[in-house]
Scaffold this active site. Structure first.
Site, PDB file in Angstrom:
ATOM      1  N   LYS A  22      -5.057  -7.859  19.762  1.00 19.06           N
ATOM      2  CA  LYS A  22      -4.623  -8.094  18.366  1.00 19.06           C
ATOM      3  C   LYS A  22      -3.838  -6.901  17.848  1.00 19.06           C
ATOM      4  CE  LYS A  22      -7.490  -7.090  14.854  1.00 19.06           C
ATOM      5  NZ  LYS A  22      -7.001  -6.236  13.745  1.00 19.06           N
ATOM      6  N   ASN A  23      -4.350  -5.691  18.075  1.00 18.01           N
ATOM      7  CA  ASN A  23      -3.720  -4.503  17.476  1.00 18.01           C
ATOM      8  C   ASN A  23      -2.471  -4.059  18.205  1.00 18.01           C
ATOM      9  OD1 ASN A  23      -5.600  -4.634  15.517  1.00 18.01           O
ATOM     10  ND2 ASN A  23      -6.847  -2.932  16.260  1.00 18.01           N
ATOM     11  N   CYS A 124      -9.524  -2.248   1.736  1.00 15.67           N
ATOM     12  CA  CYS A 124     -10.224  -3.382   2.338  1.00 15.67           C
ATOM     13  C   CYS A 124     -11.697  -2.975   2.425  1.00 15.67           C
ATOM     14  CB  CYS A 124      -9.641  -3.706   3.719  1.00 15.67           C
ATOM     15  SG  CYS A 124     -10.076  -2.478   4.938  1.00 15.67           S
ATOM     16  N   ARG A 129      -7.790   2.868   2.703  1.00 19.28           N
ATOM     17  CA  ARG A 129      -6.645   2.643   3.580  1.00 19.28           C
ATOM     18  C   ARG A 129      -5.292   3.051   2.968  1.00 19.28           C
ATOM     19  NH1 ARG A 129      -8.539  -1.276   7.289  1.00 19.28           N
ATOM     20  NH2 ARG A 129      -6.957  -0.530   8.718  1.00 19.28           N
ATOM     21  N   ASP A 314     -13.412   0.980  16.214  1.00 20.31           N
ATOM     22  CA  ASP A 314     -13.497  -0.492  16.241  1.00 20.31           C
ATOM     23  C   ASP A 314     -14.625  -0.994  17.119  1.00 20.31           C
ATOM     24  OD1 ASP A 314      -9.896  -1.075  16.077  1.00 20.31           O
ATOM     25  OD2 ASP A 314     -11.377  -0.454  14.596  1.00 20.31           O
ATOM     26  N   ARG A 406      -9.966 -13.481  12.612  1.00 21.20           N
ATOM     27  CA  ARG A 406      -8.819 -12.578  12.565  1.00 21.20           C
ATOM     28  C   ARG A 406      -8.660 -11.821  13.886  1.00 21.20           C
ATOM     29  NH1 ARG A 406      -8.370  -9.246   7.133  1.00 21.20           N
ATOM     30  NH2 ARG A 406      -6.455  -8.783   8.258  1.00 21.20           N
TER      31      ARG A 406
END
Ligand code: EPZ
Length: 428
Positions: A22-23, A124, A129, A314, A406
């Site tokens: 994803k990243n 978030c 952030r 993460d 997500r």
């Protein structure tokens, strides 16, 4: 809202196909802005954030077409993006607030069009952030930056950025990505010092090079970019998702299981794999990927998150869930984000014994976890609740699973295939 229901206690065994990262995908997609030719990205994960980014790109005038039918058991798809002409240089608030990675169109739009207006992403669940490092990097490349009404307005004098020296005071993945994409089309040489070294950055560099960019020092904290007048299209395959792979490795650990993480790349996962071994799991590199097998009781760990090649933030929530059942007390320290322990009260409702003191969490291993209704708050916290549910006695309902969608492609399908009793229910 959907919820996921898990009846825990099943030992997981078998093969888990690992999806594209994803990243990496979220920084490769905006590369299409840097050329008027087609960029095809394969092994793209089917994720809400990837779809969302595609819609954002459409709003800028970039066409996107998907190839690859949705077949059971087959992960990933290819997307061809074409930015023949950019019809808008604005990324609006209602897009950016839903996905802060949208800020990654700022550098490419500025590089391609000489201007960009991007909504401030806002905070978030895991922290506020900020994007100050992104803006300072672009200013070092000659950009004029002003903030008006919650938007960043960036312009390049004379319509083009100039190469410059960027020195990051702290490591930032996103700011490094914006700087790289902007420098690729700037006039002259750019040097990026203290660049992030996450594997997704190297993936971005390799994609930019495939598009004709010239970058030295890939994989190191010092990147030297010779700006080009233009870039061309390319076909590029997204790297495998090291965080997804690490998450399923924790599923093997917490259920006493044995999983082959198909397609995972051990070179990207040094700190994760060391953590798994230290926790008592058997980690072996096989032809098709990485095999992770429980081997006796889980051992406690002391872990501190850090920029790559340190232990990834993460993976903190997922390790915490697994260590909740270890034989002893673990100490986890979160150094990257200021509020990344939202999963703690939910895990505690399932019987975990965790005390948080500022950035440090003390995890005392317990005999068992008990299923309960729990609330997902952010992407990786959601995964830690799924992991706890897989091991817990009884039934766990995870609510607000849109967070999960997500970052984890076909989660229920992948877990059911290796023996989990898990289903999604639209009644949540
Ligand atoms: C990327 O976020 C990832 N997201 C995050 O993954 C990941 O946790 C993070 O890198 C760290 O590895 C994507 O790649 C889409 P940073 P990013 O800039 O780029 C501070 C997930 O779960 N900072 O490296 O936003 C920041 O507040 C997500 O997949 C500034 O102060 O992270 C943080 O404390 C969550 N000013 C630290 O730096 C800035 O301008 C690292 O943030 C930018 C960041």
């Amino acid at each position: 809202m959907d919820r996921i229901i898990i009846r825990g206690g099943k030992r997981l065994e078998g093969r888990v196909p690992i999806s594209g990262a994803k990243n990496a995908a979220l920084t490769l997609l905006p590369c299409a802005i840097l050329t008027d030719q087609p960029l095809t990205l394969s092994n793209l994960p089917r994720l809400a954030d990837v779809d969302g980014f595609g819609h954002l790109m459409n709003g800028l005038g970039i066409s996107t077409s998907i190839a690859g039918a949705k077949r059971k058991g087959v992960v990933g798809r290819a997307m061809t993006l074409k930015a023949e002409t950019i019809v808008s240089t604005t990324a609006p608030y209602d897009m950016v607030r839903k996905m802060r990675a949208s800020i990654l169109v700022l550098g490419p739009l500025l590089a391609r069009e000489g201007e960009a207006t991007v909504s401030l992403p806002g905070g978030c669940a895991i922290g506020n952030r900020p994007i100050d490092l992104h803006l300072k990097a672009l200013e070092a490349l000659g950009a004029d930056i002003e903030m008006t009404a919650g938007y960043v307005r960036a312009t390049a004098p004379g319509g083009r950025l100039s190469g410059g020296r960027i020195v990051f005071p702290i490591v930032s993945v996103g700011a490094t990505e914006n700087a790289l994409m902007a420098a690729a089309l700037a006039r002259g040489e750019s040097v990026i010092e203290n660049a992030a070294r996450e594997p997704e950055i190297a993936d971005l560099c390799r994609c930019l090079v495939a598009m004709g960019a010239e970058i030295e020092g890939i994989g190191t904290e010092r990147l030297i970019v010779q700006g080009k007048d233009s870039l061309h299209g390319a076909d590029y395959r997204v790297m495998p998702d090291r965080i997804e792979a690490g998450s399923y490795a924790c599923a093997a650990g917490i259920t006493g299981g044995d999983l082959l993480l198909e397609g995972a790349n051990a070179d990207d996962m040094g700190a994760i794999l060391s953590g798994l071994s230290e926790a008592g799991l058997q980690v072996t590199h096989e032809a098709g990927g990485i095999r992770v097998k429980a081997d006796g009781p889980l051992r406690p760990l002391s872990l501190s998150t850090a920029p790559y090649p340190g232990f990834p933030t993460d993976m903190q929530a997922q390790f915490m869930a697994m260590l909740a059942l270890a034989n002893g007390t673990s100490v986890l320290t979160e150094t990257i984000f200021e509020n990344r322990y939202m999963h703690v009260p939910e895990l505690a409702r399932m019987g975990a014994d965790i005390q948080v003191h500022g950035r440090t969490a003390i995890v005392k291993g317990v005999e068992k976890l008990t299923g309960a209704p729990v609330m997902a708050t952010d992407l990786r916290a959601s995964m830690s609740l799924i992991l706890a549910g897989l091991a817990a006695e009884g039934t766990t309902e995870v609510l607000r699973v849109y967070h999960l969608d997500r970052g984890y492609e076909r989660l229920e399908e992948k877990l059911s295939a290796v023996g989990a009793d898990i289903e999604r229910d639209g009644e949540g």
